[in-house]
Design a protein around this motif. Structure first.
Motif: not given
Length: 511
Positions: A206-208, A236-237, A413-416, A418-427
């Motif tokens: 959930a925190l991830e 740290s993540i 943190r690597k998964r986090v 990666a997900a943020r990069k998807i959002q960065q491209a989306r927005f």
């Protein structure tokens, strides 16, 4: 003789250039005008002592010092140095020509040494914007101001050093800071790691999700279940700060006087943990001398509220507006200050006054109705603004004693990231940086639901009696879960997991 030097005043988190006008004519006495506070008025005694100890002469004539613009209140001791230098120039002891090229900043000690001040970074940014060649300030503040590229930053130790530099008798080397090296070093280590936490796989998941989408979190569970330990490992993540975020965060901490001396740019996301007795003003900002509050000091980082129901009701309710708008506007009779407050809220609480409601092995001793009363310390609108409600259960003995390695923060943190990069491209090109910040238009565009997902969410809305805001929160969290799965579409399993993170919406809580 009339002479002008320049310094800066802080309004909110912005700097305003102030002209220090000194006029010396026939007469006696020193007069300080331009809405100075007590600290500024007392500068004349510090300047007088500093002149004597540095072997400069105090003018025996009438000295009028005007701080322009005169309708802006001047606070603090940073005006000592520009006033002193302008007085030396007006009395003919030094050449006045170089004063127009620099912003001067610093508190004078009685022996002439220069003491550090607040707000060096926003002042340096404003100096560059207005075309000044450089800024002269205490050496303890030099690394902070040197973050601004294109501006010569000179850190000095005493009044005589400033005078010698302005007269060309000595050369000073501008301060330099390697931002790339500073960022790289800061991202390598943290105080805690998720591999230290035994068990609690569901809570870690959930925190991830929260870190990946910038969602607010409430952890509810008995004492000793690891809520605080988990929360303190969230930085740290979290994804690394960008340069723009680091500049914004550093500027706020600089204005508040929270920067350590000789410290440059803040490169780690802030983690603020105010005590539950913290006042409403300390939390949101303001006061007689306006200062950023804890929510602004947590900008681009985490605000951790431990024992959430123990905070005053007014303090908690004051968080509702900045949680939505990502800023706080503090309006008083004499001023209006605007502070950014784009923070991620992580809160923790016990489920009841004794702490053992719903505990698998210990019996709750609270009286009937007290559980619901305890939970009602947090209003429904406040709960609606928290995306994830996580029930934290005690760690079984087998999990505490096993020797299996736990997943570390670097892997999560690597998964986090990666997900943020998807959002960065989306927005891209939008004033939205994470899924948690999406508005209604972005929800319609980026979060369409198929028939199965819509039916599942409809059923949950009816059974849990969720509000429209909770509906939006579930979809945002589901969008983040899909991003972690690298899925373009939001599937029913993503919706189902997001619904599970609404524990306090269940009728069984506090019944």
């Amino acid at each position: 003789m009339f002479v002008k030097s320049y310094c800066s005043s802080i309004s909110g988190i912005e700097a305003v250039t102030v002209a220090v006008e000194v006029n010396i004519t026939a007469g006696i006495g020193m007069y300080l005008v331009g809405l100075p506070d007590n600290a500024v008025r007392e500068s004349q005694e510090r300047i007088r002592a500093a002149f004597e100890n540095c072997e400069y002469k105090m003018s025996g004539k009438k000295v009028v010092v005007n701080l322009s613009p005169a309708d802006l209140r001047k606070e603090g001791s940073a005006y000592d140095l520009p006033i002193a230098v302008a007085m030396l120039a007006a009395s003919g002891q030094i050449d006045a020509a170089p004063l127009s090229r620099y912003i001067l900043l610093g508190e004078l000690s009685l022996d002439g040494s220069i003491l550090p001040v607040k707000g060096a970074l926003p002042i340096a940014m404003q100096a560059l914007k207005e075309g000044f060649a450089g800024i002269i300030l205490p050496e303890e503040n030099a690394r902070e101001a040197a973050v601004v590229k294109g501006l010569d930053v000179y850190g000095i130790g005493n009044l005589r050093e400033v005078v010698n530099f302005l007269q060309g008798f000595t050369n000073l080397t501008p301060a330099r800071i390697n931002l790339d090296e500073t960022f790289t070093e800061a991202q390598r280590s943290f105080d805690g790691d998720f591999c230290d936490v035994k068990g609690q796989a569901q809570v870690k998941r959930a925190l991830e999700v929260a870190a990946a989408g910038g969602h607010n979190v409430l952890m509810i569970g008995p004492p000793g279940s690891g809520k605080t330990m988990l929360a303190r490992r969230m930085p740290s993540i979290m994804p690394p700060l960008t340069l723009q975020e680091a500049l914004e965060t550093t500027r706020i901490h600089s204005v508040a006087g929270k920067m350590g001396y000789r410290q440059g740019l803040l490169t780690v996301r802030p983690f603020r943990t105010p005590h539950h007795l913290t006042s409403q003003v300390a939390l949101v900002g303001g006061g007689a001398n306006p200062q950023p509050g804890e929510i602004s000091l947590a900008h681009n980082g985490i605000l951790f509220l431990d024992e959430l129901p123990e905070f005053s009701r007014n303090a908690l309710e004051s968080l509702r507006q900045p949680m939505e708008e990502k800023q706080i506007v503090v309006s008083r009779a004499k001023y209006t200050a605007r502070y950014p407050a784009n923070f991620m809220l992580i809160a923790s609480m016990n489920p009841c006054p004794c702490g053992y409601y719903n505990h698998p092995t210990r019996e709750c001793v609270c009286s009937p109705g007290s559980v619901g009363k305890y939970l009602n310390h947090i209003s429904g609108p406040m709960l609606d603004r928290i995306d994830l409600h996580i029930e934290v259960t005690p760690v079984p003995f087998a999990d505490l004693t096993h020797n299996r390695p736990e997943e570390d923060s670097a892997t999560i943190r690597k998964r986090v990231v990666a997900a943020r990069k998807i959002q960065q491209a989306r927005f891209d090109g939008m004033p939205v940086h994470s899924n948690a910040m999406m508005g209604s238009s972005q929800l319609r565009e980026f979060c369409p639901l198929n028939t199965e997902s819509a039916r599942l969410l409809e059923t949950a809305m009816e059974r849990l009696n969720l509000s429209a805001r909770a509906y939006d929160r579930i979809i945002k969290v589901a969008r983040t879960i899909a991003d972690l799965d690298r899925s373009e579409a939001i599937r029913s399993n993503h919706i189902a997991e997001a619904i599970r993170y609404r524990s306090l919406d269940r009728a069984s809580w506090g019944a």
